[in-house]
Design a protein around this motif. Structure first.
Motif, short mmCIF file in Angstrom:
data_model
loop_
_atom_site.label_atom_id
_atom_site.label_comp_id
_atom_site.label_asym_id
_atom_site.label_seq_id
_atom_site.Cartn_x
_atom_site.Cartn_y
_atom_site.Cartn_z
N TRP A 1 -2.83 -6.37 0.88
CA TRP A 1 -2.05 -5.52 1.78
C TRP A 1 -1.99 -6.09 3.19
O TRP A 1 -2.84 -6.88 3.60
CB TRP A 1 -2.66 -4.13 1.82
CG TRP A 1 -2.59 -3.39 0.52
CD1 TRP A 1 -1.90 -3.75 -0.60
CD2 TRP A 1 -3.25 -2.16 0.21
NE1 TRP A 1 -2.08 -2.83 -1.58
CE2 TRP A 1 -2.90 -1.83 -1.13
CE3 TRP A 1 -4.09 -1.29 0.91
CZ2 TRP A 1 -3.37 -0.69 -1.75
CZ3 TRP A 1 -4.55 -0.16 0.29
CH2 TRP A 1 -4.19 0.14 -1.03
N HIS B 1 0.82 -1.21 0.00
CA HIS B 1 0.00 0.00 0.00
C HIS B 1 0.86 1.26 0.00
O HIS B 1 0.40 2.33 -0.41
CB HIS B 1 -0.96 0.00 1.19
CG HIS B 1 -0.30 -0.01 2.53
ND1 HIS B 1 0.02 1.13 3.22
CD2 HIS B 1 0.09 -1.05 3.30
CE1 HIS B 1 0.58 0.80 4.37
NE2 HIS B 1 0.63 -0.51 4.44
N TRP C 1 -3.34 2.21 6.99
CA TRP C 1 -3.05 2.57 5.61
C TRP C 1 -3.22 4.08 5.43
O TRP C 1 -3.93 4.73 6.19
CB TRP C 1 -4.00 1.87 4.65
CG TRP C 1 -3.97 0.36 4.74
CD1 TRP C 1 -2.95 -0.41 5.24
CD2 TRP C 1 -4.98 -0.55 4.29
NE1 TRP C 1 -3.26 -1.74 5.14
CE2 TRP C 1 -4.51 -1.86 4.56
CE3 TRP C 1 -6.22 -0.41 3.69
CZ2 TRP C 1 -5.26 -3.00 4.25
CZ3 TRP C 1 -6.96 -1.53 3.38
CH2 TRP C 1 -6.48 -2.82 3.66
N ALA D 1 -6.70 -4.20 -2.18
CA ALA D 1 -6.45 -4.09 -0.74
C ALA D 1 -6.38 -5.46 -0.07
O ALA D 1 -5.80 -5.58 1.02
CB ALA D 1 -7.53 -3.24 -0.08
N ILE E 1 -12.78 1.37 -1.50
CA ILE E 1 -11.77 0.35 -1.25
C ILE E 1 -12.46 -1.01 -1.15
O ILE E 1 -13.37 -1.19 -0.34
CB ILE E 1 -10.98 0.62 0.05
CG1 ILE E 1 -10.34 2.01 -0.01
CG2 ILE E 1 -9.91 -0.44 0.27
CD1 ILE E 1 -9.61 2.39 1.27
N LEU F 1 -10.95 -5.99 4.56
CA LEU F 1 -10.10 -5.08 5.30
C LEU F 1 -10.67 -4.88 6.70
O LEU F 1 -11.81 -5.25 6.97
CB LEU F 1 -9.98 -3.73 4.60
CG LEU F 1 -11.22 -2.82 4.57
CD1 LEU F 1 -10.78 -1.36 4.47
CD2 LEU F 1 -12.12 -3.14 3.38
#
Length: 448
Positions: free
Chosen positions: A168, A144, A174, A165, A193, A197
């Motif tokens: 990551w 990222h 982030w 994402a 996004i 996550l």
């Protein structure tokens, strides 16, 4: 009297630029190569969008040409899509694993970056980000930090979409460099996004002063890796510590297909000054690991957090369909004075006997100033008498709302429960009541 022939080169530049907005990219590239006049006029359209392919090459185009490169092309970019990998079934990078730039080009880009005088936040794993080119990073495109490095060259970006994402490190914050250099992002308004996550990952984004719309997909709580520590567990780095001075101007927050305890959202809501629209789709995720949490939404916590905002739009979808209950009522009623658009998700309807009581309960909790209501239906029986229960529910609901401020009724239904002729008749019936019906089959989404 002789009239000069009208050609493309004799048209005002403003008119040509307007025409270019209707031309596809391939044609723009051809025009760009015809002469210097067309070259200059087409640059803004060609570089307005970064489509997610080979960011290193793109950087070389906007940074390396001197003296006009950085101040000219970089300023043209308005939208960025970060999609460097092929679909999951292929698992192969679209961009090369290395930068495809010579060492001299990498050095020049790093030097251009240093000239930006970027502030480096505490605990940054990359000093100034300039050593991204100099270090041996075998999977740099998956990091990222490289996206942040890329964005810091683009001062006029307005929209960002991230599709990678899931690759990551989700144990850290982030966009901390973006937050520390928010003056470089004074036009950035919308960010989407795609996860999975953690909600903590995006906390630094709330420090961006111009951010107005944030959409996150598959926000959940996942298991902590045995060899990783959470950044927010470091002293002074907890989420409340990171947000205690933040007063975000975010207006729209959407959590799509997400599955996390509602208490996790409390610090986020507290950092937002004036939220106007909130969407939460509570969908079970096999990655979720939250000991002590039963997977249910806490309406009381959500209501308490939302009622301090002038919320105009609320969309709440549960993992399971529901009927009107006390919890839903407790969420909606405190927002009566501001709510104009409400999406209550999916309703079970088993028989005609349940229609009237359900409508009465629903109408009782709807805000008096509501202008649009969206609702989805799932009918458990397929035999003929039950196939029209959805249409009957919609018809009775519209009649019950006659005389209110409701102007739009959005209905999502399964194909088996509403024939085309029935839907067309409903559209006319509701129009006679002063209500516009937006009826769509499940999975297609509501019309705008």
């Amino acid at each position: 009297m002789v009239t000069a022939a009208l050609t493309l080169n004799t048209l005002p530049n403003e008119l040509i630029v307007c025409i270019l907005g209707y031309i596809d990219l391939e044609s723009l590239l051809e025009l760009n190569r015809t002469n210097w006049h067309m070259h200059d006029l087409t640059l803004g359209h060609i570089y307005a969008v970064f489509p997610g392919r080979n960011p290193a090459l793109f950087l070389s185009q906007i940074v390396l040409p001197r003296p006009s490169g950085l101040g000219r092309l970089a300023n043209q970019v308005k939208d960025v899509s970060w999609m460097l990998h092929a679909p999951l079934r292929r698992q192969t990078p679209i961009a090369a694993t290395r930068f495809n730039l010579t060492s001299n080009e990498q050095r020049d880009i790093a030097e251009a970056f240093r000239s930006l005088e970027i502030a480096v936040p505490a605990l940054s794993p990359v000093v100034g980000l300039a050593d991204l080119f100099e270090a041996d990073h075998s999977n740099l495109h998956d990091n990222h930090w490289f996206l942040e490095f890329f964005l810091l060259f683009l001062p006029n970006v307005e929209g960002l979409q991230v599709y990678d994402a899931w690759q990551w490190n989700d144990h850290t914050y982030w966009f901390s460099h973006a937050a520390a250099n928010s003056d470089h992002f004074m036009r950035l308004k919308t960010i989407t996004i795609h996860g999975p996550l953690r909600i903590e990952n995006i906390v630094p984004l709330l420090a961006l002063p111009t951010l107005r719309e944030l959409e996150l997909w598959q926000v959940t709580v996942t298991r902590q890796a045995s060899d990783e520590e959470f950044a927010w567990e470091s002293p002074g780095r907890a989420v409340p510590d990171m947000l205690h001075t933040v007063s975000s101007s975010l207006e729209v927050l959407r959590l799509r297909e997400s599955y996390l305890p509602t208490t996790s959202l409390v610090p986020i809501f507290g950092a937002i000054r004036s939220l106007k629209a909130f969407t939460y789709e509570h969908v079970a995720n096999e990655l979720t690991h939250a000991p002590g949490w039963n997977g249910q939404m806490d309406y009381d916590v959500l209501s308490t957090s939302l009622c301090r905002h002038p919320l105009e739009t609320l969309c709440v979808h549960l993992a399971h369909s529901h009927t009107v209950n006390t919890s839903l009522s407790g969420l909606i009623v405190p927002l009566h004075h501001t709510l104009k658009h409400l999406d209550v998700g999916t309703f079970f309807q088993y028989s005609y006997l349940e229609i009237e009581p359900c409508i009465n309960k629903l109408v009782d909790i709807l805000p008096v100033g509501l202008q649009r209501l969206d609702i989805s239906f799932w009918v458990s029986l397929d035999h003929a008498p039950e196939r029209f229960v959805t249409a009957d529910f919609v018809r009775r609901l519209a009649r019950a709302m006659r005389g209110t401020q409701l102007k739009v009724l959005g209905v999502k239904y399964s194909r088996a429960t509403m024939a085309t002729s029935v839907r067309e008749n409903l559209v006319q019936e509701l129009e006679d009541l002063g209500i516009k019906l937006l009826a769509t089959e499940d999975g297609r989404g509501f019309d705008q």
